[in-house]
Design an enzyme around this catalytic site. Sequence first.
Site, PDB file in Angstrom:
ATOM      1  N   ARG A  47       0.849  -1.216   0.000  1.00 34.12           N
ATOM      2  CA  ARG A  47       0.000   0.000   0.000  1.00 34.12           C
ATOM      3  C   ARG A  47       0.878   1.257   0.000  1.00 34.12           C
ATOM      4  NH1 ARG A  47      -1.913   2.086   4.500  1.00 34.12           N
ATOM      5  NH2 ARG A  47      -2.395   0.130   5.546  1.00 34.12           N
ATOM      6  N   TYR A  99     -14.155  17.425 -16.544  1.00 36.18           N
ATOM      7  CA  TYR A  99     -14.633  16.046 -16.709  1.00 36.18           C
ATOM      8  C   TYR A  99     -15.736  15.792 -15.667  1.00 36.18           C
ATOM      9  CZ  TYR A  99     -14.964  11.108 -15.860  1.00 36.18           C
ATOM     10  OH  TYR A  99     -15.473   9.861 -15.633  1.00 36.18           O
ATOM     11  N   ASP A 170      -5.174  18.796 -15.602  1.00 29.99           N
ATOM     12  CA  ASP A 170      -5.551  17.476 -16.115  1.00 29.99           C
ATOM     13  C   ASP A 170      -5.054  17.407 -17.561  1.00 29.99           C
ATOM     14  OD1 ASP A 170      -6.847  15.261 -17.211  1.00 29.99           O
ATOM     15  OD2 ASP A 170      -8.684  15.553 -16.058  1.00 29.99           O
ATOM     16  N   LYS A 195      -6.618   6.151 -20.000  1.00 34.20           N
ATOM     17  CA  LYS A 195      -6.835   6.579 -21.387  1.00 34.20           C
ATOM     18  C   LYS A 195      -5.583   6.308 -22.227  1.00 34.20           C
ATOM     19  CE  LYS A 195     -10.552   8.105 -19.373  1.00 34.20           C
ATOM     20  NZ  LYS A 195     -11.699   7.245 -19.234  1.00 34.20           N
TER      21      LYS A 195
HETATM   22  N1  PLP Z   1     -10.049  13.305 -16.536  1.00 35.67           N
HETATM   23  C1  PLP Z   1     -10.501  13.164 -17.788  1.00 35.67           C
HETATM   24  C2  PLP Z   1     -10.236  14.244 -18.790  1.00 35.67           C
HETATM   25  C3  PLP Z   1     -11.233  12.029 -18.147  1.00 35.67           C
HETATM   26  O1  PLP Z   1     -11.698  11.905 -19.405  1.00 35.67           O
HETATM   27  C4  PLP Z   1     -11.487  11.038 -17.160  1.00 35.67           C
HETATM   28  C5  PLP Z   1     -12.288   9.831 -17.488  1.00 35.67           C
HETATM   29  O2  PLP Z   1     -12.976   9.771 -18.499  1.00 35.67           O
HETATM   30  C6  PLP Z   1     -11.005  11.226 -15.864  1.00 35.67           C
HETATM   31  C7  PLP Z   1     -10.272  12.373 -15.597  1.00 35.67           C
HETATM   32  C8  PLP Z   1     -11.262  10.219 -14.779  1.00 35.67           C
HETATM   33  O3  PLP Z   1     -10.473   9.086 -14.963  1.00 35.67           O
HETATM   34  P1  PLP Z   1     -10.861   7.612 -14.479  1.00 35.67           P
HETATM   35  O4  PLP Z   1     -12.045   7.175 -15.268  1.00 35.67           O
HETATM   36  O5  PLP Z   1      -9.612   6.836 -14.737  1.00 35.67           O
HETATM   37  O6  PLP Z   1     -11.190   7.704 -13.018  1.00 35.67           O
END
Ligand code: PLP
Length: 373
Positions: A47, A99, A170, A195
């Site tokens: 962990r 998001y 992000d 992604k």
């Molecule tokens: N940030 C963006 C731009 C995303 O498209 C996503 C998911 O689609 C996330 C964060 C969140 O990621 P996760 O689905 O791996 O939790």
Amino acid sequence: MKIETIAIHEGNKTDSSDRAVIQPITLSTTFERGLDGSYPGGHVYTRASNPNRSSLENVVARLEGGADAAAFSSGNAAGSAVFQSLEPGCHVIAPEDMYHGLRNLLKQVYAGILEFDFVDMSDIAGVRSLIKSNTRLIWIETPSNPLLKISDIREICKIAQAHDILVCCDNTFATPVFQRPLDLGANIVMHSSTKYMGGHSDVLGGVLITKEVDPFWQKVRDVQSLSGAVPSPFDCYMTVRGIKTLPYRMRGHAENAKKIAAFLNTHQAVEAVFYPGLTDHKMHEVAAAQMSDFGGMMSFTIKGTGAQALEVAGNLQVFTQATSLGGVESLVEHRASVEGPGTKTPENLLRISVGLENVDDLIDDLNQALSGL
Ligand code: PLP
């Protein structure tokens, strides 16, 4: 070292005793102490740290030009670690088209703990006007999901620095192959490694990368190991494996996306195309000043209703109608119905994650699906 070399070698720490070329998956949750009580292997308990996680953290830190990185079990867990590391009562400025999973996290889980305002991040004056004495974090997402809006990272960071505010960006859509926010002034970069980093739609994960190892970052590290939303060794292995081809995949995604954006932009059934690589994109110049290429994500609105947009998505044969993005296969999604009530995403919008299939097949597929309109 250049990015292709970093991507292949910096996440692959091998043990000289068995001469394996590829780092094995270390499933052990616990690590043996030496006679003096120390931990000669450098790990205590999975962990807190694990060889596969350390390799993943090392390679993403190097790719983004950061001092350290922390890996989580999802992108949302990574974002949550940033919010959790703020003192209660702090104010956060976030994009109005953040998001939606992270926006909902703020609104549903951090309500009453943090204060937050959502703003159009491409409007610098609007961002400045929201700064208060307790503002501690500005969250940027550029290009944004799903409207591909561009925020000016340099300008926002300048304002933030003047007010001693952290900036977390992000960078999921651009990846470090096309955009390095730490070089432009951000303090922390976040990715949903689910992604493009993983790249094959088969492993969930999130990472944070810091410019400096400062007290805020120590807090993030504490949240990571004490809250324990960490990826498994297998997930780390899979993500490191995906990252090895990230630079080449990103070039393929961007090349295909450019051709598809040009095709859609002149199609009679298409109302508008949102792709920062198009010179008629509202923020194309800012995008070109902070990105070396424009990625594989785009959205477009059709001349028609939400129901017709769903029909177009359903008629596509090569594109799969599913959520998520960044895999080698092309996906299409009707975002408004995924985001649910209250979304600002137009009903007639489709988002596409352009994959690595032959671009002619993708264009033919879009052409046949749009022909019914
Ligand atoms: N940030 C963006 C731009 C995303 O498209 C996503 C998911 O689609 C996330 C964060 C969140 O990621 P996760 O689905 O791996 O939790």
